[in-house]
Scaffold this motif. Structure first.
Motif, PDB file in Angstrom:
ATOM      1  N   SER A  29      99.884  23.629  26.982  1.00  0.00           N
ATOM      2  CA  SER A  29     100.071  24.576  28.082  1.00  0.00           C
ATOM      3  C   SER A  29      98.778  25.131  28.674  1.00  0.00           C
ATOM      4  O   SER A  29      98.815  25.789  29.700  1.00  0.00           O
ATOM      5  CB  SER A  29     100.995  25.720  27.651  1.00  0.00           C
ATOM      6  N   SER A  30      97.607  24.841  28.054  1.00  0.00           N
ATOM      7  CA  SER A  30      96.352  25.324  28.658  1.00  0.00           C
ATOM      8  C   SER A  30      95.263  24.268  28.728  1.00  0.00           C
ATOM      9  O   SER A  30      94.105  24.603  28.947  1.00  0.00           O
ATOM     10  CB  SER A  30      95.798  26.507  27.879  1.00  0.00           C
ATOM     11  N   GLY A  31      95.623  23.001  28.513  1.00  0.00           N
ATOM     12  CA  GLY A  31      94.604  21.956  28.601  1.00  0.00           C
ATOM     13  C   GLY A  31      93.578  22.073  27.487  1.00  0.00           C
ATOM     14  O   GLY A  31      93.896  22.459  26.358  1.00  0.00           O
ATOM     15  N   LEU A  32      92.321  21.781  27.834  1.00  0.00           N
ATOM     16  CA  LEU A  32      91.263  21.773  26.823  1.00  0.00           C
ATOM     17  C   LEU A  32      90.867  23.204  26.450  1.00  0.00           C
ATOM     18  O   LEU A  32      90.567  24.024  27.314  1.00  0.00           O
ATOM     19  CB  LEU A  32      90.045  21.034  27.384  1.00  0.00           C
ATOM     20  N   ILE A  33      90.898  23.473  25.149  1.00  0.00           N
ATOM     21  CA  ILE A  33      90.557  24.819  24.655  1.00  0.00           C
ATOM     22  C   ILE A  33      89.470  24.698  23.606  1.00  0.00           C
ATOM     23  O   ILE A  33      89.511  23.820  22.756  1.00  0.00           O
ATOM     24  CB  ILE A  33      91.772  25.478  23.964  1.00  0.00           C
ATOM     25  N   ARG A  34      88.509  25.598  23.666  1.00  0.00           N
ATOM     26  CA  ARG A  34      87.544  25.737  22.574  1.00  0.00           C
ATOM     27  C   ARG A  34      87.797  27.085  21.912  1.00  0.00           C
ATOM     28  O   ARG A  34      87.863  28.102  22.602  1.00  0.00           O
ATOM     29  CB  ARG A  34      86.110  25.687  23.111  1.00  0.00           C
ATOM     30  N   GLY A  35      87.927  27.070  20.579  1.00  0.00           N
ATOM     31  CA  GLY A  35      88.246  28.330  19.926  1.00  0.00           C
ATOM     32  C   GLY A  35      87.520  28.488  18.610  1.00  0.00           C
ATOM     33  O   GLY A  35      87.054  27.519  18.019  1.00  0.00           O
ATOM     34  N   VAL A  36      87.432  29.721  18.162  1.00  0.00           N
ATOM     35  CA  VAL A  36      86.814  30.017  16.868  1.00  0.00           C
ATOM     36  C   VAL A  36      87.914  30.191  15.832  1.00  0.00           C
ATOM     37  O   VAL A  36      88.868  30.935  16.054  1.00  0.00           O
ATOM     38  CB  VAL A  36      85.970  31.306  16.950  1.00  0.00           C
ATOM     39  N   ALA A  37      87.771  29.464  14.720  1.00  0.00           N
ATOM     40  CA  ALA A  37      88.686  29.652  13.593  1.00  0.00           C
ATOM     41  C   ALA A  37      87.906  30.398  12.526  1.00  0.00           C
ATOM     42  O   ALA A  37      87.098  29.807  11.805  1.00  0.00           O
ATOM     43  CB  ALA A  37      89.193  28.306  13.084  1.00  0.00           C
ATOM     44  N   LYS A  38      88.145  31.677  12.458  1.00  0.00           N
ATOM     45  CA  LYS A  38      87.370  32.545  11.557  1.00  0.00           C
ATOM     46  C   LYS A  38      87.765  32.316  10.109  1.00  0.00           C
ATOM     47  O   LYS A  38      88.944  32.299   9.774  1.00  0.00           O
ATOM     48  CB  LYS A  38      87.625  34.013  11.907  1.00  0.00           C
ATOM     49  N   ASN A  66      87.505  36.462  30.799  1.00  0.00           N
ATOM     50  CA  ASN A  66      86.153  35.974  31.086  1.00  0.00           C
ATOM     51  C   ASN A  66      85.415  35.397  29.884  1.00  0.00           C
ATOM     52  O   ASN A  66      84.199  35.352  29.874  1.00  0.00           O
ATOM     53  CB  ASN A  66      85.284  37.076  31.710  1.00  0.00           C
ATOM     54  N   GLN A  67      86.159  35.015  28.870  1.00  0.00           N
ATOM     55  CA  GLN A  67      85.497  34.347  27.743  1.00  0.00           C
ATOM     56  C   GLN A  67      86.080  32.972  27.563  1.00  0.00           C
ATOM     57  O   GLN A  67      87.289  32.810  27.479  1.00  0.00           O
ATOM     58  CB  GLN A  67      85.695  35.157  26.459  1.00  0.00           C
ATOM     59  N   GLU A  68      85.201  31.969  27.501  1.00  0.00           N
ATOM     60  CA  GLU A  68      85.721  30.615  27.373  1.00  0.00           C
ATOM     61  C   GLU A  68      86.248  30.354  25.968  1.00  0.00           C
ATOM     62  O   GLU A  68      87.229  29.665  25.778  1.00  0.00           O
ATOM     63  CB  GLU A  68      84.647  29.591  27.751  1.00  0.00           C
ATOM     64  N   LEU A  69      85.570  30.915  24.963  1.00  0.00           N
ATOM     65  CA  LEU A  69      85.994  30.702  23.577  1.00  0.00           C
ATOM     66  C   LEU A  69      87.186  31.584  23.249  1.00  0.00           C
ATOM     67  O   LEU A  69      87.117  32.794  23.402  1.00  0.00           O
ATOM     68  CB  LEU A  69      84.856  31.060  22.627  1.00  0.00           C
ATOM     69  N   VAL A  70      88.273  30.966  22.770  1.00  0.00           N
ATOM     70  CA  VAL A  70      89.416  31.759  22.348  1.00  0.00           C
ATOM     71  C   VAL A  70      89.319  31.978  20.838  1.00  0.00           C
ATOM     72  O   VAL A  70      88.426  31.459  20.191  1.00  0.00           O
ATOM     73  CB  VAL A  70      90.750  31.054  22.725  1.00  0.00           C
ATOM     74  N   SER A  71      90.234  32.748  20.311  1.00  0.00           N
ATOM     75  CA  SER A  71      90.238  33.069  18.883  1.00  0.00           C
ATOM     76  C   SER A  71      91.517  32.540  18.242  1.00  0.00           C
ATOM     77  O   SER A  71      92.600  32.962  18.628  1.00  0.00           O
ATOM     78  CB  SER A  71      90.221  34.583  18.745  1.00  0.00           C
ATOM     79  N   PHE A  72      91.374  31.606  17.295  1.00  0.00           N
ATOM     80  CA  PHE A  72      92.572  31.056  16.655  1.00  0.00           C
ATOM     81  C   PHE A  72      93.166  32.095  15.709  1.00  0.00           C
ATOM     82  O   PHE A  72      92.457  32.657  14.887  1.00  0.00           O
ATOM     83  CB  PHE A  72      92.229  29.803  15.843  1.00  0.00           C
ATOM     84  N   ARG A  73      94.450  32.332  15.844  1.00  0.00           N
ATOM     85  CA  ARG A  73      95.067  33.309  14.971  1.00  0.00           C
ATOM     86  C   ARG A  73      95.902  32.624  13.899  1.00  0.00           C
ATOM     87  O   ARG A  73      95.809  32.913  12.728  1.00  0.00           O
ATOM     88  CB  ARG A  73      95.938  34.250  15.791  1.00  0.00           C
ATOM     89  N   GLN A  74      96.735  31.701  14.328  1.00  0.00           N
ATOM     90  CA  GLN A  74      97.641  31.064  13.388  1.00  0.00           C
ATOM     91  C   GLN A  74      97.857  29.612  13.775  1.00  0.00           C
ATOM     92  O   GLN A  74      97.931  29.303  14.967  1.00  0.00           O
ATOM     93  CB  GLN A  74      98.979  31.782  13.463  1.00  0.00           C
ATOM     94  N   VAL A  75      97.951  28.732  12.773  1.00  0.00           N
ATOM     95  CA  VAL A  75      98.246  27.337  13.072  1.00  0.00           C
ATOM     96  C   VAL A  75      99.313  26.820  12.112  1.00  0.00           C
ATOM     97  O   VAL A  75      99.406  27.268  10.980  1.00  0.00           O
ATOM     98  CB  VAL A  75      96.994  26.435  12.961  1.00  0.00           C
ATOM     99  N   GLU A  76     100.081  25.887  12.624  1.00  0.00           N
ATOM    100  CA  GLU A  76     101.132  25.288  11.798  1.00  0.00           C
ATOM    101  C   GLU A  76     101.107  23.794  12.104  1.00  0.00           C
ATOM    102  O   GLU A  76     101.119  23.404  13.284  1.00  0.00           O
ATOM    103  CB  GLU A  76     102.455  25.926  12.225  1.00  0.00           C
ATOM    104  N   ILE A  77     101.035  22.975  11.070  1.00  0.00           N
ATOM    105  CA  ILE A  77     100.959  21.519  11.296  1.00  0.00           C
ATOM    106  C   ILE A  77     102.304  20.973  11.761  1.00  0.00           C
ATOM    107  O   ILE A  77     103.324  21.204  11.128  1.00  0.00           O
ATOM    108  CB  ILE A  77     100.537  20.781  10.010  1.00  0.00           C
ATOM    109  N   LEU A  78     102.285  20.256  12.886  1.00  0.00           N
ATOM    110  CA  LEU A  78     103.496  19.580  13.347  1.00  0.00           C
ATOM    111  C   LEU A  78     103.451  18.114  12.939  1.00  0.00           C
ATOM    112  O   LEU A  78     104.455  17.515  12.603  1.00  0.00           O
ATOM    113  CB  LEU A  78     103.622  19.696  14.875  1.00  0.00           C
ATOM    114  N   LYS A  79     102.241  17.544  12.996  1.00  0.00           N
ATOM    115  CA  LYS A  79     102.093  16.135  12.612  1.00  0.00           C
ATOM    116  C   LYS A  79     100.649  15.899  12.193  1.00  0.00           C
ATOM    117  O   LYS A  79      99.726  16.212  12.929  1.00  0.00           O
ATOM    118  CB  LYS A  79     102.470  15.257  13.812  1.00  0.00           C
ATOM    119  N   SER A  80     100.505  15.355  10.989  1.00  0.00           N
ATOM    120  CA  SER A  80      99.141  15.089  10.527  1.00  0.00           C
ATOM    121  C   SER A  80      98.936  13.585  10.439  1.00  0.00           C
ATOM    122  O   SER A  80      99.886  12.836  10.217  1.00  0.00           O
ATOM    123  CB  SER A  80      98.953  15.755   9.160  1.00  0.00           C
TER     124      SER A  80
END
Ligand SMILES: [Zn+2]
Length: 245
Positions: A29-38, A66-80
């Protein structure tokens, strides 16, 4: 700060500081994203194996204005694709697709067709690793098409005449012309190659790969040379790594 949720395909990651990573992914839903996974490099972390390249995840992230880097909060594997991690040529092929997606996708611009096409190509190559080369050609053709760089394969860009069985010519402006309009100048594309390109436009990658088993080595080589040429022209440099066929 806004919270978003989307499906995303992990493309690449870089270490950041001691315990973090910058992750590049293609999201639905947002195309290419760069994010920080803390904290994702700490032994115990909430991301687990979900940030491995080519994992399909459900991603929740914060975005600040106005920030290109997003912040990853949660991830769930759909397919590995962990089961393929010992197959070096598949990994190189996937990395190549990832590089091209990063090169061609403008950040934060959703492209559902591109997202679905990339997933379908990964699936097709994962299902039948021996089809990898053909799937990569398919991927290149569709990436160029969806980003608007694939010339019209049906009619001459100059006189609008429908191409038939004749050799046609790719000009320096990446458009295709008939023999008359091009004076035979440019890169010749014979009927067999044009048929392959048109077939790629019409079929899903697994079906295309199946049909390509009957196609001559010469036509496959010409297709690889053509897509490489167009990609190089668009990027104005050689693509980073291309798996040897
Ligand atoms: Zn013409």
């Amino acid at each position: 700060m806004a919270l978003f949720e989307t499906e995303a395909l992990i493309l690449r990651s870089y270490n950041l500081a001691e315990a973090d990573k910058i992750v590049v992914c293609l999201s639905r839903s947002s195309g290419l994203i760069r994010g920080v996974a803390k904290g994702c490099r700490k032994l115990k972390n909430r991301f687990g194996a979900a940030l491995e390249p080519f994992t399909l995840i459900n991603l929740t992230y914060y975005e600040k204005e106005n920030q290109e880097l997003v912040s990853f909060r949660q991830v769930e594997i759909l397919k590995s694709h962990f089961n393929l991690s010992s197959n070096a040529s598949i990994l190189t092929g996937f990395a190549y697709m990832g590089d091209l997606l990063i090169d061609f996708s403008p950040p934060h611009q959703a492209n559902d067709n591109l997202f679905r096409m990339a997933l379908a190509c990964l699936e097709a190559a994962a299902e039948t690793p021996s089809d990898l080369d053909v799937v990569l050609r398919y991927f290149e053709v569709w990436l160029l098409k969806l980003e608007g760089f694939l010339p019209d394969l049906r009619v001459c860009a100059n006189c609008q005449k429908q191409f038939e069985d004749e050799t046609i010519y790719l000009g320096p402006d990446l458009s295709l012309r008939c023999l008359q309009c091009s004076n035979g100048r440019g890169r010749g594309i014979a009927k067999a190659l044009r048929t392959q390109l048109r077939t790629a436009e019409k079929l899903a990658p697994a079906k295309f790969a199946e049909g390509a088993r009957e196609v001559s080595k010469d036509t496959k080589r010409e297709m690889a040379e053509l897509t490489f040429h167009i990609i190089g022209r668009v990027l104005e440099r050689m693509p980073r790594v291309r798996p040897a066929s």
